[in-house]
Design an enzyme around this catalytic site. Sequence first.
Site, mmCIF file in Angstrom:
data_model
loop_
_atom_site.group_PDB
_atom_site.id
_atom_site.type_symbol
_atom_site.label_atom_id
_atom_site.label_comp_id
_atom_site.label_asym_id
_atom_site.label_seq_id
_atom_site.Cartn_x
_atom_site.Cartn_y
_atom_site.Cartn_z
ATOM 1 C CB THR A 1 -0.900 0.043 1.246
ATOM 2 O OG1 THR A 1 -0.070 0.106 2.421
ATOM 3 C CG2 THR A 1 -1.802 -1.186 1.332
ATOM 4 C CD GLU A 17 10.218 0.798 9.772
ATOM 5 O OE1 GLU A 17 9.874 -0.251 10.341
ATOM 6 O OE2 GLU A 17 11.361 0.990 9.334
ATOM 7 N N GLY A 42 2.801 7.708 14.670
ATOM 8 C CA GLY A 42 1.379 7.865 14.430
ATOM 9 C C GLY A 42 0.956 7.126 13.180
ATOM 10 C CE1 TYR A 62 15.839 -5.860 -2.700
ATOM 11 C CE2 TYR A 62 16.629 -8.070 -3.182
ATOM 12 C CZ TYR A 62 15.638 -7.226 -2.734
ATOM 13 O OH TYR A 62 14.434 -7.745 -2.310
#
Length: 613
Positions: free
Chosen positions: A234, A291, A295, A498
């Site tokens: 999201t 994270e 809040g 990565y």
Amino acid sequence: MDKRMITDAFEEIKWNGWGDTGVCIKYDEARQLPIHTNGKPMKHLLKFMKDDVLKVKGEFKIKPTPGLTKEEAIKRLPPPVVKQPFVDELRQVLSKDQIRLDAYARLTHIFGKNYRDLWRVRRGMIDRPPDAVILPNNHDDCVKIMELAQKHNVVVVPFGGGTNVTGGVEPNPFETRRMVISIDMRRMGRMLHIDTESGTAVFEVGVLGPDIDEQLSRYGFMMGHDPDSYAYSTLGGWIAARGSGAMSNKYGDIENMILAMRVVTPVGVVETPLTSRPCGVDLNAMFVGSEGAFGLVTEAVVKIERLPEVKRYEGWLFPSFEVAFTAFHTCTRKGIHPCTMRLYDEDDTRLSFAASTDSGLVSTFFSKCFKKYIATVKGWNLSKISLVVVGFEGTKAQTNCQRSELVGVFQAFGATCLGTKPGNTWQEKKYDLPYLRDFALAHNFWADVFETSVLYTDAIHCWRAVKKSFAEVMAENGKNAWIGCHTAHQYRFGCCLYFTFIGGQADENDLKIFLQVKKRAMEVMLQHRGNLTHHHGIGYEHVPWMKRYNGEGGLDAIMKFKKALDPKNICNPGKLLPSPPSEKETPKATQARQNREMMFDKMGIPGALQAHL
């Protein structure tokens, strides 16, 4: 609009793996072949696992390692800690379907999606599930939830798509007395406003990646943020973890895309101003990457991009990762910034071809004729070659000009163009790595990733040192395993490294080896001026190094900011930061307690957590 925006997503996706229920890499026992989610065989994958991962001779067969059933896992759930006055008051302001106390809702909101998470849930190693799952419909619901949580001292853990790989959504197991609620944001998936002239849009942050672009596409726009988790993560999760997408070279990282936001904190709502450029202290920067520790971000204004006229993705081969790195660094210095530029080292290159279902491309790579051409004509060592995928997006004139400049640089370093087929294949399969991880986990292997961001001066040295440290850990434990690396997300001063690593799984002690790998790699990356993570977030996995990374003064400043917004420490405790000091506690006692309450070295290690509770 995607049906997931009007139903609860957690009921449709796997509780013990990646993606929608029923979608996975399957194993055809008769043909002894893994079958990709697209239905095509992965003919070279088992050979790769045999030769490159386990390094064994002779006959090789994989063994299925089934985990617990959903019913069995539910039986392992500890009883909930329910603060009835909080629940009673919550029922007065929310509808019945927004408050889930059932076991399945709790089961699906315990973990993220890294190896450690899935290994534990498949075995029923469940330490601290949330006591309830709350599903807000809008910003006002979030305000009501936070006000009641603050009033009743209830812990709040934000939950977006649940794709986090650093422990960011797992309740803190040291919260044994307070009720813990998981706030599933995915009902909040609407675009609230679009300004096509300025190029901005306002979204609720529970919106999934595909739904962002579906809503924007009606107006001829897209967001341009394309992480590996795109289909299931999201906007709020991207903000929380300081995310980055595959096309960041052109469109930026998430912090470059967020213009303003609304944040519900325990002491009130913070609304950052919307303007073309912040002045003074940039409040957005205080919440991006936080994270949920300060809040709950509920809405965000994002910059949006026109849908590109042209998209072109293609593959190149270089004689080595070092040569490819020098070539792309040259491009960066010259101001040549393709939308995507991914360089795979020799090990990651082999995995890329081995995991492919494109029979033509793979056959070419493994053919005797191609190998002879590479060795004889090009004079390359086949075991060292590096695959590079580059992408161009924009107008036809822009992409042609940029590609022309890039080709000149690449050819100067002796690269060979493979055409658009590898690029198109990468575009089709770029979200597949988690399915490969799940397949490994289901067949006696473990697999995971970690990443860092480094300066160009240190990048190659860091790459070599991390791979060396991995080999040393495996040798010390008498194990064979594999590690590969690719670099993407190029900046003016540095880039992301990565790493993907895979090993054979024997028993629960392998998780200790997994932690040794991560500890050793983190030390090496910090020694080479790397950061703790490029885009995965801090979670609890990286908390042990936050003081070293930020310095004592820096960490103290962050903790005081949290204290001001979250005086009771109800916002995702145990993530991002160490436990806050208690009143009248000496610094030495605080340090000892923080070490006891660190989740990194305890989760999944038999007896480790219980010894500190």
